[in-house]
Design an enzyme around this catalytic site. Structure first.
Site, PDB file in Angstrom:
ATOM      1  CB  CYS A  43     118.761 -66.096  89.337  1.00 26.92           C
ATOM      2  SG  CYS A  43     120.061 -64.103  88.815  1.00 26.92           S
ATOM      3  CB  CYS A  48     118.356 -62.028  87.122  1.00 25.87           C
ATOM      4  SG  CYS A  48     118.156 -62.579  88.043  1.00 25.87           S
ATOM      5  CE  LYS A  51     116.368 -59.231  83.790  1.00 24.34           C
ATOM      6  NZ  LYS A  51     115.487 -58.304  85.483  1.00 24.34           N
ATOM      7  CE1 TYR A 177     112.177 -58.668  88.114  1.00 24.97           C
ATOM      8  CE2 TYR A 177     109.945 -58.610  89.679  1.00 24.97           C
ATOM      9  CZ  TYR A 177     110.973 -59.502  88.887  1.00 24.97           C
ATOM     10  OH  TYR A 177     111.907 -60.285  89.465  1.00 24.97           O
ATOM     11  CD  GLU A 181     112.754 -56.214  84.202  1.00 22.39           C
ATOM     12  OE1 GLU A 181     113.338 -55.586  84.876  1.00 22.39           O
ATOM     13  OE2 GLU A 181     113.284 -57.363  84.050  1.00 22.39           O
ATOM     14  CG  HIS A 435     129.276 -31.263  86.157  1.00 18.04           C
ATOM     15  ND1 HIS A 435     127.924 -31.219  85.952  1.00 18.04           N
ATOM     16  CD2 HIS A 435     130.062 -30.540  85.489  1.00 18.04           C
ATOM     17  CE1 HIS A 435     128.209 -30.006  85.133  1.00 18.04           C
ATOM     18  NE2 HIS A 435     128.838 -29.847  85.147  1.00 18.04           N
ATOM     19  CD  GLU A 440     126.049 -32.901  87.668  1.00 25.37           C
ATOM     20  OE1 GLU A 440     126.884 -31.868  88.964  1.00 25.37           O
ATOM     21  OE2 GLU A 440     126.179 -32.793  87.417  1.00 25.37           O
TER      22      GLU A 440
HETATM   23  P1  FAD Z   1     115.842 -70.337  92.114  1.00 27.13           P
HETATM   24  O1  FAD Z   1     116.649 -69.845  91.840  1.00 27.13           O
HETATM   25  O2  FAD Z   1     114.020 -70.430  91.582  1.00 27.13           O
HETATM   26  O3  FAD Z   1     116.272 -71.598  92.578  1.00 27.13           O
HETATM   27  C1  FAD Z   1     115.041 -72.967  92.787  1.00 27.13           C
HETATM   28  C2  FAD Z   1     115.840 -74.345  92.018  1.00 27.13           C
HETATM   29  O4  FAD Z   1     114.959 -75.296  92.660  1.00 27.13           O
HETATM   30  C3  FAD Z   1     115.365 -74.282  90.378  1.00 27.13           C
HETATM   31  O5  FAD Z   1     116.393 -73.987  89.993  1.00 27.13           O
HETATM   32  C4  FAD Z   1     113.829 -75.652  90.256  1.00 27.13           C
HETATM   33  O6  FAD Z   1     114.412 -76.503  89.593  1.00 27.13           O
HETATM   34  C5  FAD Z   1     115.293 -76.068  91.540  1.00 27.13           C
HETATM   35  N1  FAD Z   1     113.286 -76.906  92.063  1.00 27.13           N
HETATM   36  C6  FAD Z   1     112.262 -76.854  91.948  1.00 27.13           C
HETATM   37  N2  FAD Z   1     111.561 -77.833  92.800  1.00 27.13           N
HETATM   38  C7  FAD Z   1     112.241 -78.696  93.009  1.00 27.13           C
HETATM   39  C8  FAD Z   1     112.664 -80.102  93.680  1.00 27.13           C
HETATM   40  N3  FAD Z   1     111.441 -80.296  94.572  1.00 27.13           N
HETATM   41  N4  FAD Z   1     113.289 -80.880  93.484  1.00 27.13           N
HETATM   42  C9  FAD Z   1     114.902 -80.436  93.191  1.00 27.13           C
HETATM   43  N5  FAD Z   1     114.863 -79.315  92.434  1.00 27.13           N
HETATM   44  C10 FAD Z   1     113.836 -78.032  92.900  1.00 27.13           C
HETATM   45  N6  FAD Z   1     116.440 -61.151  90.930  1.00 27.13           N
HETATM   46  C11 FAD Z   1     116.874 -60.221  90.573  1.00 27.13           C
HETATM   47  O7  FAD Z   1     117.725 -59.517  91.614  1.00 27.13           O
HETATM   48  N7  FAD Z   1     117.116 -58.907  89.555  1.00 27.13           N
HETATM   49  C12 FAD Z   1     116.244 -59.450  88.587  1.00 27.13           C
HETATM   50  O8  FAD Z   1     116.992 -58.706  87.641  1.00 27.13           O
HETATM   51  C13 FAD Z   1     115.836 -60.336  88.100  1.00 27.13           C
HETATM   52  N8  FAD Z   1     114.885 -60.320  87.271  1.00 27.13           N
HETATM   53  C14 FAD Z   1     114.229 -61.829  87.264  1.00 27.13           C
HETATM   54  C15 FAD Z   1     113.640 -61.797  85.799  1.00 27.13           C
HETATM   55  C16 FAD Z   1     112.958 -62.766  85.396  1.00 27.13           C
HETATM   56  C17 FAD Z   1     111.930 -63.417  84.514  1.00 27.13           C
HETATM   57  C18 FAD Z   1     112.476 -63.674  87.066  1.00 27.13           C
HETATM   58  C19 FAD Z   1     111.792 -64.807  87.244  1.00 27.13           C
HETATM   59  C20 FAD Z   1     112.675 -63.557  87.671  1.00 27.13           C
HETATM   60  C21 FAD Z   1     113.392 -62.472  88.121  1.00 27.13           C
HETATM   61  N9  FAD Z   1     114.583 -62.677  89.399  1.00 27.13           N
HETATM   62  C22 FAD Z   1     115.347 -61.357  89.449  1.00 27.13           C
HETATM   63  C23 FAD Z   1     114.320 -63.387  90.796  1.00 27.13           C
HETATM   64  C24 FAD Z   1     115.062 -64.221  91.215  1.00 27.13           C
HETATM   65  O9  FAD Z   1     115.230 -64.976  89.729  1.00 27.13           O
HETATM   66  C25 FAD Z   1     114.642 -64.998  91.698  1.00 27.13           C
HETATM   67  O10 FAD Z   1     114.513 -64.196  93.061  1.00 27.13           O
HETATM   68  C26 FAD Z   1     116.163 -66.048  92.670  1.00 27.13           C
HETATM   69  O11 FAD Z   1     116.326 -66.968  91.368  1.00 27.13           O
HETATM   70  C27 FAD Z   1     115.160 -67.328  93.996  1.00 27.13           C
HETATM   71  O12 FAD Z   1     116.502 -67.863  94.136  1.00 27.13           O
HETATM   72  P2  FAD Z   1     115.943 -69.128  94.196  1.00 27.13           P
HETATM   73  O13 FAD Z   1     117.156 -69.556  94.738  1.00 27.13           O
HETATM   74  O14 FAD Z   1     115.237 -69.208  95.990  1.00 27.13           O
HETATM   75  O15 FAD Z   1     115.169 -69.646  93.669  1.00 27.13           O
END
Ligand code: FAD
Length: 449
Positions: A43, A48, A51, A177, A181, A435, A440
């Site tokens: 994110c 997010c 973006k 999406y 976007e 309004h 609205e």
């Molecule tokens: P992540 O945020 O992906 O975090 C996982 C972390 O684990 C990463 O930093 C990764 O490097 C780390 N990792 C992975 N494997 C390992 C490992 N083996 N050892 C150590 N570290 C590791 N959501 C919204 O709500 N609104 C939006 O507008 C939106 N826009 C988005 C736009 C794009 C382009 C993308 C790709 C996603 C978007 N999302 C949006 C979705 C949102 O980013 C994710 O739902 C959210 O980040 C999920 O959080 P998470 O904690 O599950 O995983």
């Protein structure tokens, strides 16, 4: 003294992992978190936040045009991609360091390295073995691309944030999406955009009126949407790419971005070996409390492929930490979660689409408004707004609210409170309109369509 190095080891410092780590530490747990890339996760680093910043940048183009009929004379507008990317990177660096400070301020040990499980209580990280009573897998997801010839010439959203220059002609492959976007972003910044999607219409899963309406509005802005179209192979010649399409035709462009889905990043971290059940698509199987098939291992966020949104991952992390470490058990309600598409114009939705409500067997009253927003009466822009309420006929409960148009994401957040509370159409109508606003319309639609 505990037999383990930590009470909790979190793998992945993204939205969900960071929240869980901090809340667990707040409950008195000794916590470590591993991150193989940058703290903040998808994110903050490549989702997010960057973006939305790019989307803001892309909107100025129309703002300059719209200001003319309001009496403004704006000098020649020029756009510089490298300024935008540098300033975006600066903001991401700032957020990254805030996230790191939040972890250290919560006394969570950060290990900036990839982590993998060797048994249900042991993690191998940065060349050493660390043990923990509880493990939380919060590894997120990663873009997935079809393995067609020439796919190495394509980019994903990850690389789109770091292109050295704005491509003049871009093909976006996908209908979800993220694809929609980025089509709006590249188009607004001045690129010629073609969006290629193999399905019937963009935004599968959204209300059909939203899908059709947005496709028309995007088309008016110059985005060419080609549905029922797939890329068979990509050829590179110099700086140009040729896409060979399934209908035998071809098109050329400077960049092709694939946004064809994301796969949980659950491969290669020892899950299957220690008995954690994972679906073929990589989603870690969990119960309502985010527990995996191994009792001391939980998983949250995108790696469980439930509702892949940041606020959901955060909430799952919070519920996990309160339940396991705070003696305050609760579960995330995955129903009626509002979401937005930061397309141009944007969309905001909450609750059931008309098709979903009908599939559930509901008799419905459908309310719709389709109008030119006040701003564009003078600006002259040919852009319309759509609002739609899906109402259960007998109970008059509002099952779904859908909007395409300026400010839709901001508006739907407030509407989501009412829908989540189980408001009826009469209760919507009892709220006196603000309004003149577009919002609205949500309280003034009188006659079912
Ligand atoms: P992540 O945020 O992906 O975090 C996982 C972390 O684990 C990463 O930093 C990764 O490097 C780390 N990792 C992975 N494997 C390992 C490992 N083996 N050892 C150590 N570290 C590791 N959501 C919204 O709500 N609104 C939006 O507008 C939106 N826009 C988005 C736009 C794009 C382009 C993308 C790709 C996603 C978007 N999302 C949006 C979705 C949102 O980013 C994710 O739902 C959210 O980040 C999920 O959080 P998470 O904690 O599950 O995983």
């Amino acid at each position: 003294m505990s037999q383990f190095d930590y009470d909790l080891f979190v793998i992945g410092a993204g939205s969900g992992g960071v929240r869980a780590a901090r809340v667990a530490a707040g409950h008195g747990a000794r916590v470590a978190i591993a991150e193989e890339s940058r703290v903040g996760g998808t994110c903050v680093i490549r989702g997010c936040v960057p973006k939305k910043l790019l989307s803001y940048a892309a909107h100025f183009h129309e703002d300059f045009e719209d200001s003319r009929n309001y009496g403004w004379t704006v000098g020649e507008a020029r756009f510089d991609w490298s300024t935008l990317i540098a300033n975006k990177d600066k903001e991401i660096d700032r957020l990254n360091s805030i996230y790191k400070k939040l972890l250290s301020g919560s006394k969570v040990d950060l290990l900036e390295s990839r982590a993998a499980l060797t048994d249900p209580h042991t993690v191998e990280v940065a060349g050493k073995r660390v043990t923990a009573k509880q493990i939380l897998v919060a590894v997120g997801g990663w873009p997935e691309q079809p393995q067609i010839p020439g796919i190495e010439h394509a980019i994903t959203s990850n690389e789109a944030f770091h292109l050295p220059a704005l491509p003049k002609e871009v093909a976006i492959v996908g209908g979800g999406y993220i694809a929609v976007e980025f089509a709006g972003i590249f188009n607004g910044l001045g690129a010629k955009v073609t969006q290629l999607y193999r399905g019937e219409q963009i935004l599968r899963g959204f209300d059909d009126d939203v899908r059709n309406f947005l496709a028309v509005e995007m088309g008016k802005k110059g985005i060419a949407i080609r549905t029922k179209t797939e890329v068979a192979r990509i050829e590179k010649s110099g700086a140009r790419l040729t896409l060979h399409l399934n209908d035998g035709s071809r098109m050329t462009c400077d960049a092709v971005m694939y946004a064809t889905g994301r796969r949980p990043k659950s491969d290669g971290i020892g899950l299957a070996e220690i008995g954690v059940a994972v679906k073929p698509d990589g989603a870690i199987i969990v119960d309502a409390g985010s527990r995996t098939s191994v009792p001391n291992i939980h998983a949250i966020g995108d790696c469980t492929n439930r509702v892949n949104l940041t606020p959901v991952a955060i909430r799952e992390g919070h519920a996990y930490a309160d339940t396991v470490f705070g003696n305050k058990p609760w579960q995330v309600d995955h129903r009626t979660i509002a979401s937005a598409v930061f397309s141009h114009p944007p969309a905001g939705v909450v609750g059931l689409s008309e098709a979903e409500a009908r599939k559930d067997g509901h008799e419905l009253d459908i309310y719709k408004a389709d109008f030119k927003p006040l701003k564009h009466t003078i600006s002259g822009r040919d852009e319309r707004t759509l609002m739609k309420l899906v109402v259960e006929r007998t109970s008059q409960l509002v099952l779904g609210a859908h909007m395409v148009g300026m400010d839709a994401p901001e508006i739907i957040q407030a509407i989501a409170i009412a829908v989540k509370m189980g408001a009826t159409k009469a209760q919507f109508d009892a709220a006196v309109a603000v309004h003149p606003t577009a919002a609205e319309e949500f309280v003034t639609m009188r006659t079912p369509a």
